[in-house]
Motif scaffolding. Structure first.
Motif, PDB file in Angstrom:
ATOM      1  N   LEU A 125       0.816  -1.203   0.000  1.00  0.00           N
ATOM      2  CA  LEU A 125       0.000   0.000   0.000  1.00  0.00           C
ATOM      3  C   LEU A 125       0.854   1.258   0.000  1.00  0.00           C
ATOM      4  CD1 LEU A 125      -2.955  -0.574   2.498  1.00  0.00           C
ATOM      5  CD2 LEU A 125      -2.993  -0.694   0.014  1.00  0.00           C
ATOM      6  N   ASN A 126       0.401   2.267  -0.712  1.00  0.00           N
ATOM      7  CA  ASN A 126       0.930   3.619  -0.591  1.00  0.00           C
ATOM      8  C   ASN A 126       0.144   4.299   0.522  1.00  0.00           C
ATOM      9  OD1 ASN A 126       1.544   6.357  -0.781  1.00  0.00           O
ATOM     10  ND2 ASN A 126       1.673   6.318  -3.008  1.00  0.00           N
ATOM     11  N   PRO A 127       0.758   4.601   1.660  1.00  0.00           N
ATOM     12  CA  PRO A 127      -0.005   5.121   2.808  1.00  0.00           C
ATOM     13  C   PRO A 127      -0.751   6.416   2.508  1.00  0.00           C
ATOM     14  CG  PRO A 127       2.193   4.457   3.487  1.00  0.00           C
ATOM     15  CD  PRO A 127       2.182   4.415   1.994  1.00  0.00           C
ATOM     16  N   LEU A 128      -0.186   7.274   1.664  1.00  0.00           N
ATOM     17  CA  LEU A 128      -0.809   8.577   1.418  1.00  0.00           C
ATOM     18  C   LEU A 128      -2.086   8.451   0.614  1.00  0.00           C
ATOM     19  CD1 LEU A 128      -0.505  11.615   1.871  1.00  0.00           C
ATOM     20  CD2 LEU A 128       0.769  11.731  -0.279  1.00  0.00           C
ATOM     21  N   THR A 129      -2.090   7.574  -0.397  1.00  0.00           N
ATOM     22  CA  THR A 129      -3.266   7.430  -1.250  1.00  0.00           C
ATOM     23  C   THR A 129      -4.176   6.295  -0.796  1.00  0.00           C
ATOM     24  OG1 THR A 129      -2.181   5.896  -2.781  1.00  0.00           O
ATOM     25  CG2 THR A 129      -1.900   8.252  -3.194  1.00  0.00           C
ATOM     26  N   GLY A 130      -3.629   5.333  -0.064  1.00  0.00           N
ATOM     27  CA  GLY A 130      -4.417   4.171   0.347  1.00  0.00           C
ATOM     28  C   GLY A 130      -4.562   3.128  -0.736  1.00  0.00           C
ATOM     29  N   GLY A 131      -3.942   3.359  -1.883  1.00  0.00           N
ATOM     30  CA  GLY A 131      -4.051   2.412  -2.986  1.00  0.00           C
ATOM     31  C   GLY A 131      -2.852   1.487  -3.063  1.00  0.00           C
ATOM     32  N   GLU A 132      -3.021   0.381  -3.781  1.00  0.00           N
ATOM     33  CA  GLU A 132      -1.939  -0.566  -3.967  1.00  0.00           C
ATOM     34  C   GLU A 132      -0.943  -0.060  -5.007  1.00  0.00           C
ATOM     35  OE1 GLU A 132      -3.592  -4.242  -5.156  1.00  0.00           O
ATOM     36  OE2 GLU A 132      -4.384  -4.753  -3.183  1.00  0.00           O
ATOM     37  N   VAL A 133       0.321  -0.404  -4.791  1.00  0.00           N
ATOM     38  CA  VAL A 133       1.351  -0.170  -5.801  1.00  0.00           C
ATOM     39  C   VAL A 133       1.417  -1.438  -6.640  1.00  0.00           C
ATOM     40  CG1 VAL A 133       3.736   0.482  -6.236  1.00  0.00           C
ATOM     41  CG2 VAL A 133       2.594   1.285  -4.156  1.00  0.00           C
ATOM     42  N   SER A 134       0.714  -1.443  -7.753  1.00  0.00           N
ATOM     43  CA  SER A 134       0.508  -2.675  -8.513  1.00  0.00           C
ATOM     44  C   SER A 134       1.794  -3.258  -9.072  1.00  0.00           C
ATOM     45  CB  SER A 134      -0.482  -2.424  -9.659  1.00  0.00           C
ATOM     46  OG  SER A 134       0.000  -1.402 -10.524  1.00  0.00           O
ATOM     47  N   SER A 135       2.828  -2.436  -9.227  1.00  0.00           N
ATOM     48  CA  SER A 135       4.086  -2.942  -9.769  1.00  0.00           C
ATOM     49  C   SER A 135       4.869  -3.751  -8.743  1.00  0.00           C
ATOM     50  CB  SER A 135       4.949  -1.777 -10.271  1.00  0.00           C
ATOM     51  OG  SER A 135       5.237  -0.871  -9.211  1.00  0.00           O
ATOM     52  N   TRP A 136       4.488  -3.669  -7.469  1.00  0.00           N
ATOM     53  CA  TRP A 136       5.150  -4.468  -6.438  1.00  0.00           C
ATOM     54  C   TRP A 136       4.501  -5.843  -6.388  1.00  0.00           C
ATOM     55  CZ3 TRP A 136       5.583  -0.790  -1.565  1.00  0.00           C
ATOM     56  CH2 TRP A 136       6.308   0.347  -1.929  1.00  0.00           C
ATOM     57  N   THR A 137       5.233  -6.865  -6.690  1.00  0.00           N
ATOM     58  CA  THR A 137       4.677  -8.215  -6.718  1.00  0.00           C
ATOM     59  C   THR A 137       5.006  -9.031  -5.476  1.00  0.00           C
ATOM     60  OG1 THR A 137       6.626  -9.007  -7.931  1.00  0.00           O
ATOM     61  CG2 THR A 137       4.728  -8.286  -9.236  1.00  0.00           C
ATOM     62  N   ASN A 138       5.894  -8.534  -4.644  1.00  0.00           N
ATOM     63  CA  ASN A 138       6.307  -9.269  -3.451  1.00  0.00           C
ATOM     64  C   ASN A 138       5.771  -8.569  -2.204  1.00  0.00           C
ATOM     65  OD1 ASN A 138       8.952  -9.449  -1.273  1.00  0.00           O
ATOM     66  ND2 ASN A 138       8.054 -11.345  -2.011  1.00  0.00           N
ATOM     67  N   THR A 228      -7.856   2.098   0.731  1.00  0.00           N
ATOM     68  CA  THR A 228      -9.110   2.405   0.050  1.00  0.00           C
ATOM     69  C   THR A 228      -9.993   1.163  -0.061  1.00  0.00           C
ATOM     70  OG1 THR A 228      -7.974   2.066  -2.063  1.00  0.00           O
ATOM     71  CG2 THR A 228      -8.152   4.321  -1.259  1.00  0.00           C
ATOM     72  N   THR A 229      -9.367  -0.001  -0.192  1.00  0.00           N
ATOM     73  CA  THR A 229     -10.070  -1.279  -0.143  1.00  0.00           C
ATOM     74  C   THR A 229      -9.508  -2.064   1.021  1.00  0.00           C
ATOM     75  OG1 THR A 229     -10.345  -1.310  -2.558  1.00  0.00           O
ATOM     76  CG2 THR A 229     -10.654  -3.394  -1.380  1.00  0.00           C
ATOM     77  N   LYS A 230     -10.292  -2.222   2.071  1.00  0.00           N
ATOM     78  CA  LYS A 230      -9.797  -2.857   3.278  1.00  0.00           C
ATOM     79  C   LYS A 230      -9.464  -4.330   3.022  1.00  0.00           C
ATOM     80  CE  LYS A 230     -10.286   0.664   6.070  1.00  0.00           C
ATOM     81  NZ  LYS A 230     -10.614   1.632   4.997  1.00  0.00           N
ATOM     82  N   PRO A 231      -8.295  -4.783   3.471  1.00  0.00           N
ATOM     83  CA  PRO A 231      -7.964  -6.200   3.334  1.00  0.00           C
ATOM     84  C   PRO A 231      -8.781  -7.078   4.281  1.00  0.00           C
ATOM     85  CG  PRO A 231      -6.236  -5.056   4.540  1.00  0.00           C
ATOM     86  CD  PRO A 231      -7.182  -4.003   4.037  1.00  0.00           C
ATOM     87  N   SER A 298     -15.061 -11.209   2.875  1.00  0.00           N
ATOM     88  CA  SER A 298     -15.295  -9.971   2.122  1.00  0.00           C
ATOM     89  C   SER A 298     -14.043  -9.128   2.195  1.00  0.00           C
ATOM     90  CB  SER A 298     -16.473  -9.193   2.702  1.00  0.00           C
ATOM     91  OG  SER A 298     -16.237  -8.851   4.052  1.00  0.00           O
ATOM     92  N   GLY A 299     -13.418  -8.944   1.058  1.00  0.00           N
ATOM     93  CA  GLY A 299     -12.230  -8.121   0.992  1.00  0.00           C
ATOM     94  C   GLY A 299     -10.949  -8.857   1.305  1.00  0.00           C
ATOM     95  N   ALA A 300     -11.037 -10.144   1.699  1.00  0.00           N
ATOM     96  CA  ALA A 300      -9.819 -10.861   2.097  1.00  0.00           C
ATOM     97  C   ALA A 300      -8.843 -11.012   0.956  1.00  0.00           C
ATOM     98  CB  ALA A 300     -10.193 -12.247   2.636  1.00  0.00           C
TER      99      ALA A 300
END
Length: 304
Positions: A125-138, A228-231, A298-300
């Motif tokens: 996660l990017n803490p500021l935006t709350g979104g995933e960094v999709s290029s990080w695969t690990n 933004t999408t809770k795990p 849900s969201g897992a």
């Protein structure tokens, strides 16, 4: 006197050591997994894809080759930054006031950087935006060892531990747990069929440091409100000591910015402000199979 002149400067030594100390102890990753010394940039780790086996050899007997396959993984470098604005009058203040400003930066920055470590390692996660960094695969939540959360967190925790202990045939040790405050409370208040508490020593679970001799970190980064999408993860268990290879590759310089718009909040000169920026260079690699997560359905799989 503390010279808040333009350019880069280092925090006072006592503040620097305090920030690094709080980063390594203020996150679940830092608390449960000791940081490793690293060179700056990418670091290659040699791993066994199959474990070597020893052989007993009788007197005069031939020695057979030891089959073992080697593999490599590479730690990825990730830079986290915190940019904070102040009124430009601080430039003309006395030394005590300037030290106070730097202390505020250190206190706010250390908390943000500690959370960033967890959010990156756990969920990319990017803490500021709350979104995933999709290029990080690990990242840890990519593990396939998953337990669907029920109303009995004690039982869920046992299932998750069993998954790690039996993973890859020989399994991995359990030497760390990261729990949400809610999960910690549920565990601490679990009771038997006669309504007697199973673990009275845990109180209400607020300050749990260990559970059955396993170190525990209770933190909101397990199910981060920033996302933004809770795990919807309630707990993470596994081999924190060997399953996360991480380190701080560079201590943070502080940059004083007096012109421009460094953070998208408007021109500094127009607003009579200055900005102080602090950066931390992390690097890590997560061995996902060494962990199991307990998450509601849900969201897992939002980060999986």
């Amino acid at each position: 006197m503390v010279a808040l002149a333009t350019g880069k400067f280092n925090l006072p030594n006592d503040l620097v050591s305090g920030v690094v100390s709080q980063v390594t102890s203020g996150s679940a990753v830092g608390k449960l997994s000791a940081q490793k010394p690293m060179r700056f940039g990418k670091n290659q780790l040699v791993t066994f894809t199959t474990k070597p086996r020893a052989e007993f050899v009788e007197e005069g007997g031939d020695k057979a080759p030891t089959p073992a396959d080697f593999g490599t993984v590479v730690t990825s470098q990730h830079k986290a930054q915190v940019t904070m604005r102040f009124d430009e009058e601080v430039l003309y203040a006395d030394e005590d006031y300037q030290i106070g400003v730097l202390s505020e930066l250190a206190n706010g920055g250390q908390s943000a950087l500690a959370r960033a470590l967890d959010l990156g390692v756990f969920y990319r996660l990017n803490p500021l935006t709350g979104g995933e960094v999709s290029s990080w695969t690990n990242y840890l939540n990519a593990t396939t060892n998953r337990v669907a959360a029920t109303s009995d967190f004690n039982a869920d925790l046992q299932k998750a531990i069993g998954m790690v202990l039996s993973a890859d045939d020989e399994g991995y040790p359990i030497n760390g747990m990261a729990l949400t405050p809610t999960a910690s409370y549920e565990l601490a208040t679990a009771s038997d069929k006669n309504n007697r508490p199973l673990y009275p020593e845990l109180g209400f679970g607020v300050g749990i440091e260990s559970f059955k001799s396993v170190p525990v970190s209770v933190t909101t980064t397990v199910n981060p409100p920033e996302a933004t999408t809770k795990p919807n993860v309630k707990g993470i268990v596994g081999d924190f000591q060997n399953g996360v290879y991480w380190g701080i590759q560079r201590q943070m310089p502080v940059e004083l910015i007096s012109t421009g718009d460094p953070d998208g909040l408007g021109d500094l000169k127009c607003k009579n402000q200055i900005a102080l920026r602090m950066e931390m260079y992390y690097a890590w690699y997560v061995f996902e199979k060494r962990f199991a997560v307990i998450a509601s359905t849900s969201g897992a799989s939002s980060s999986h």
